[in-house]
Design a protein around this motif. Structure first.
Motif, PDB file in Angstrom:
ATOM      1  N   VAL A 208     114.578  50.620  22.652  1.00 24.93           N
ATOM      2  CA  VAL A 208     113.613  51.716  22.781  1.00 24.93           C
ATOM      3  C   VAL A 208     112.436  51.286  23.658  1.00 24.93           C
ATOM      4  O   VAL A 208     111.979  52.040  24.532  1.00 24.93           O
ATOM      5  CB  VAL A 208     113.132  52.148  21.384  1.00 24.93           C
ATOM      6  N   HIS A 209     111.992  50.052  23.479  1.00 23.23           N
ATOM      7  CA  HIS A 209     110.813  49.580  24.215  1.00 23.23           C
ATOM      8  C   HIS A 209     111.077  49.479  25.697  1.00 23.23           C
ATOM      9  O   HIS A 209     110.231  49.774  26.547  1.00 23.23           O
ATOM     10  CB  HIS A 209     110.414  48.215  23.642  1.00 23.23           C
ATOM     11  N   LEU A 210     112.329  49.058  26.011  1.00 29.11           N
ATOM     12  CA  LEU A 210     112.628  48.856  27.422  1.00 29.11           C
ATOM     13  C   LEU A 210     112.871  50.169  28.142  1.00 29.11           C
ATOM     14  O   LEU A 210     112.536  50.312  29.313  1.00 29.11           O
ATOM     15  CB  LEU A 210     113.862  47.967  27.569  1.00 29.11           C
TER      16      LEU A 210
ATOM     17  N   GLY B 156     116.747  46.282  13.337  1.00 29.20           N
ATOM     18  CA  GLY B 156     115.529  46.938  13.796  1.00 29.20           C
ATOM     19  C   GLY B 156     115.013  46.322  15.087  1.00 29.20           C
ATOM     20  O   GLY B 156     114.585  47.020  16.012  1.00 29.20           O
ATOM     21  N   PHE B 157     115.077  45.001  15.155  1.00 25.78           N
ATOM     22  CA  PHE B 157     114.646  44.304  16.368  1.00 25.78           C
ATOM     23  C   PHE B 157     115.485  44.757  17.552  1.00 25.78           C
ATOM     24  O   PHE B 157     114.968  45.049  18.641  1.00 25.78           O
ATOM     25  CB  PHE B 157     114.758  42.796  16.139  1.00 25.78           C
TER      26      PHE B 157
ATOM     27  N   SER C   9     111.907  53.339  27.263  1.00 23.89           N
ATOM     28  CA  SER C   9     111.043  54.516  27.104  1.00 23.89           C
ATOM     29  C   SER C   9     109.929  54.433  28.137  1.00 23.89           C
ATOM     30  O   SER C   9     109.467  53.359  28.480  1.00 23.89           O
ATOM     31  CB  SER C   9     110.444  54.519  25.711  1.00 23.89           C
TER      32      SER C   9
ATOM     33  N   PHE D 180     114.614  48.289  18.487  1.00 22.69           N
ATOM     34  CA  PHE D 180     113.266  48.329  19.059  1.00 22.69           C
ATOM     35  C   PHE D 180     113.270  47.858  20.503  1.00 22.69           C
ATOM     36  O   PHE D 180     112.586  48.441  21.364  1.00 22.69           O
ATOM     37  CB  PHE D 180     112.317  47.454  18.226  1.00 22.69           C
ATOM     38  N   THR D 181     114.038  46.798  20.799  1.00 21.35           N
ATOM     39  CA  THR D 181     114.038  46.307  22.188  1.00 21.35           C
ATOM     40  C   THR D 181     114.610  47.370  23.116  1.00 21.35           C
ATOM     41  O   THR D 181     114.097  47.605  24.219  1.00 21.35           O
ATOM     42  CB  THR D 181     114.873  45.038  22.347  1.00 21.35           C
TER      43      THR D 181
ATOM     44  N   PHE E  19     119.228  41.468   7.455  1.00 25.22           N
ATOM     45  CA  PHE E  19     120.058  42.116   8.475  1.00 25.22           C
ATOM     46  C   PHE E  19     119.414  43.374   9.021  1.00 25.22           C
ATOM     47  O   PHE E  19     119.557  43.694  10.212  1.00 25.22           O
ATOM     48  CB  PHE E  19     121.445  42.428   7.898  1.00 25.22           C
ATOM     49  N   SER E  20     118.659  44.082   8.191  1.00 21.45           N
ATOM     50  CA  SER E  20     118.004  45.286   8.704  1.00 21.45           C
ATOM     51  C   SER E  20     116.909  44.914   9.688  1.00 21.45           C
ATOM     52  O   SER E  20     116.665  45.646  10.661  1.00 21.45           O
ATOM     53  CB  SER E  20     117.443  46.115   7.556  1.00 21.45           C
ATOM     54  N   MET E  21     116.240  43.775   9.464  1.00 26.71           N
ATOM     55  CA  MET E  21     115.247  43.309  10.442  1.00 26.71           C
ATOM     56  C   MET E  21     115.900  43.005  11.778  1.00 26.71           C
ATOM     57  O   MET E  21     115.366  43.347  12.839  1.00 26.71           O
ATOM     58  CB  MET E  21     114.539  42.044   9.940  1.00 26.71           C
ATOM     59  N   MET E  22     117.090  42.391  11.717  1.00 23.32           N
ATOM     60  CA  MET E  22     117.784  42.096  12.971  1.00 23.32           C
ATOM     61  C   MET E  22     118.172  43.367  13.686  1.00 23.32           C
ATOM     62  O   MET E  22     117.995  43.517  14.905  1.00 23.32           O
ATOM     63  CB  MET E  22     119.044  41.270  12.697  1.00 23.32           C
TER      64      MET E  22
END
Lengths: 132, 422
Positions: free
Chosen positions: B417-419, B410-411, B421, B414-415, B405-408
């Motif tokens: 932040v990536h979009l 984090g994903f 920034s 991350f998306t 669940f932490s991977m989910m």
């Protein structure tokens, strides 16, 4: 007699200098790496951070399994593979988004990101199924 | 005429319903056949027979070679017990022989055999079939030069006194027999490998079995307390047999001895007035429920209960003991638990079904000295967990759930932040 002593002294001096120079070389290498890394764009650094988090989580799980044993092995595999899969997909995204990469010059970064999202969805579907 | 015949058949067919003898509800014997050598025994042993009839037994006296005697007619046994007070009989009359006596005992009926110093081979054979061996020398009697009874016609010390009783209240009664038992006759020995035979009265260690009229040429074979004067056998079908080597022990002669009390008490035991157990009402159920399931699951909690009663001669009394055990058995007992009693004959135990599935049995094997053996067995299958009876989430796997669940999460972060920034 004096000759041999001088030879030994010269050998010792030579080894010390080698060690010092290896140490100096390592430090120089490390510094150059850090300064080169500081020059990478923020986007890539964020991806690297994300990847580090995934690998760190995988390591924690491996250590836990080594202590407790692998009883629900499917859960262990699911947890580790989710971390590893996430890391791999992050690496792929980083390669495709990096502007300095000649191979993917013509690939729009949006396309790379869309692939990344879809693959992650599939990955998490499979992980949830296998988690038990 | 036809009507008369009809009424007659109706009446005779109802007779078995009126007989009260020897049913599982009333295990004391009622009809006893006594075979004697001559009817003088009726008067010389009148005290013993009187004690039997006063307790409600119907004694039928017949001569041992009477051609009309028989133990069964048309497949039904006419008597519940047989008393052989005929030590010198060479051949039984009628349809009785050693085989029919053995069949009689095998069908669950009781037997008393009394030999004497003139015991015939037939009586010895009956005793051997029952598991005891009389001394082979036909003229031998039990002699004891230290524990003999002081009386008028003494001399060869064959009238001996013994008080080496078996220590079992159920066989000899709870009251201690104060006076020793006087015995004059032949002794027998028991095979030590035979587990069903008990020595009720053994001779003292100074006794030996030899011919009193001749000098001893070689040491006697039977000596000491290996000589058994009175033995009982409880067969595996709970038939009880009493074997003794002295018919005169039963007679009226011995007034101040312990004979009367001893024989009364042991006759009570042989004729199932004491020490007869029955186990009824075997029940088992899951703890918390009351009806009996057809199948258990592994790791269930269940409760087993049984009621055990002892026949007191007139009624069923609750049997109280603290060593009745139940086994949960499949090829070997997985669970062995002592049942706890509520002092009113109800025994129960609670235990957890073991972690093995298969077809088990609730077994109660109760064999105690002097009591009838209880052998109860009830089969019950035990199934493993159904696929939805396992734990849903394993506590040992919580770190892995957490990481997935932490991977989910984090994903997702991350998306974003990536979009967003620059």
């Amino acid at each position: 007699m004096y000759q041999r002593e001088r030879e030994r002294e010269r050998e010792r001096d030579y080894r010390e200098e080698m060690a010092r120079s290896t140490g100096k070389d390592a430090q120089a290498l490390f510094h150059s790496l850090r300064s080169a890394y500081a020059a990478t764009p923020t986007t890539l650094k964020i991806i690297d951070l994300y990847m580090g988090f995934a690998v760190f989580t995988a390591l924690i799980q491996v250590v836990y399994m080594a202590i407790v044993g692998s009883f629900p092995f499917n859960s262990f595999l699911s947890g580790v593979l989710s971390c590893v899969g996430t890391a791999i997909l992050a690496v792929c995204l980083r390669i495709q988004v990096n502007k300095d990469n000649k191979e993917f010059k013509d690939l729009p970064p949006e396309r790379a990101f869309a692939d990344f999202v879809l693959c992650n969805l599939v990955l998490h579907l499979v992980i949830m199924n296998f988690l038990g | 005429m036809a009507k008369l015949l009809l009424y007659l058949t109706l009446a005779t067919s109802l007779i078995p319903l009126f007989s009260v003898a020897f049913s599982p509800e009333n295990p004391t014997d009622r009809r006893v056949l006594v075979l004697v050598d001559d009817f003088a025994i009726k008067s010389s042993h009148s005290l013993y027979f009187g004690s039997l009839t006063s307790r409600g037994f119907q004694l039928e006296f017949k001569l041992a070679d009477d051609p009309n005697i028989g133990l069964q007619r048309y497949g039904q046994y006419l008597y519940d017990a047989l008393v052989l007070f005929c030590p010198s009989v060479e051949r039984f009359g009628g349809s009785i022989d050693v085989a029919s006596i053995v069949d009689f005992v095998d069908s669950g009926h009781d037997l008393i055999v009394a030999a004497d110093s003139n015991a015939s081979d037939l009586i010895r054979e009956v005793a051997t079939e029952c598991g005891v061996d009389f001394d082979e020398d036909p003229a031998a009697m039990v002699i004891d030069h230290i524990n003999y009874a002081v009386s008028n016609f003494d001399g060869d010390h064959t009238l001996i006194a013994s008080d080496d009783f078996i220590k079992a209240d159920v066989i000899l009664g709870s009251k201690k027999i104060e006076a020793p038992v006087l015995f004059q006759g032949i002794g027998h020995s028991l095979n030590p490998a035979n587990s069903l035979v008990l020595k009720v009265l053994s001779a003292s260690s100074s006794a030996y079995s030899a011919n009193p009229k001749s000098k001893l040429s070689n040491p006697p074979s039977l000596t000491g307390s290996a000589i058994s004067l009175v033995s009982v056998v409880q067969a595996r079908n709970n038939a009880r047999i009493l074997i003794t080597g002295s018919l005169s022990m039963f007679s009226n002669r011995h007034e101040k001895s312990g004979n009367e009390q001893f024989l009364t008490e042991i006759s009570k035991w042989v004729f199932h007035e004491r020490g007869h157990l029955k186990a009824v009402n075997v029940r088992h159920h899951k703890v918390g429920e009351s009806d009996e399931p057809a199948i258990y699951r592994i790791n269930d909690d269940l409760e087993y209960s049984v009621e055990i009663y002892e026949w007191s001669g007139t009624s069923w009394e609750p049997y109280v003991s603290d060593d009745v055990q139940v086994q949960f058995y499949m090829m070997s007992p997985y669970v062995l638990k002592t049942l706890s009693t509520d002092q009113k004959g109800h025994y129960s135990a609670e235990f957890k079904v073991p972690d093995v599935y298969g077809v088990f049995q609730f077994k109660v094997e109760y064999q105690r000295l002097g009591y009838t053996s209880l052998s109860l067995s009830k089969q019950i299958p035990v199934r493993p967990y159904r696929h939805n009876e396992y734990e849903r989430f394993l506590p040992a796997a919580y770190p892995y759930y957490g990481s997935a669940f932490s991977m989910m999460a984090g994903f997702f972060i991350f998306t974003i932040v990536h979009l967003y920034s620059k």
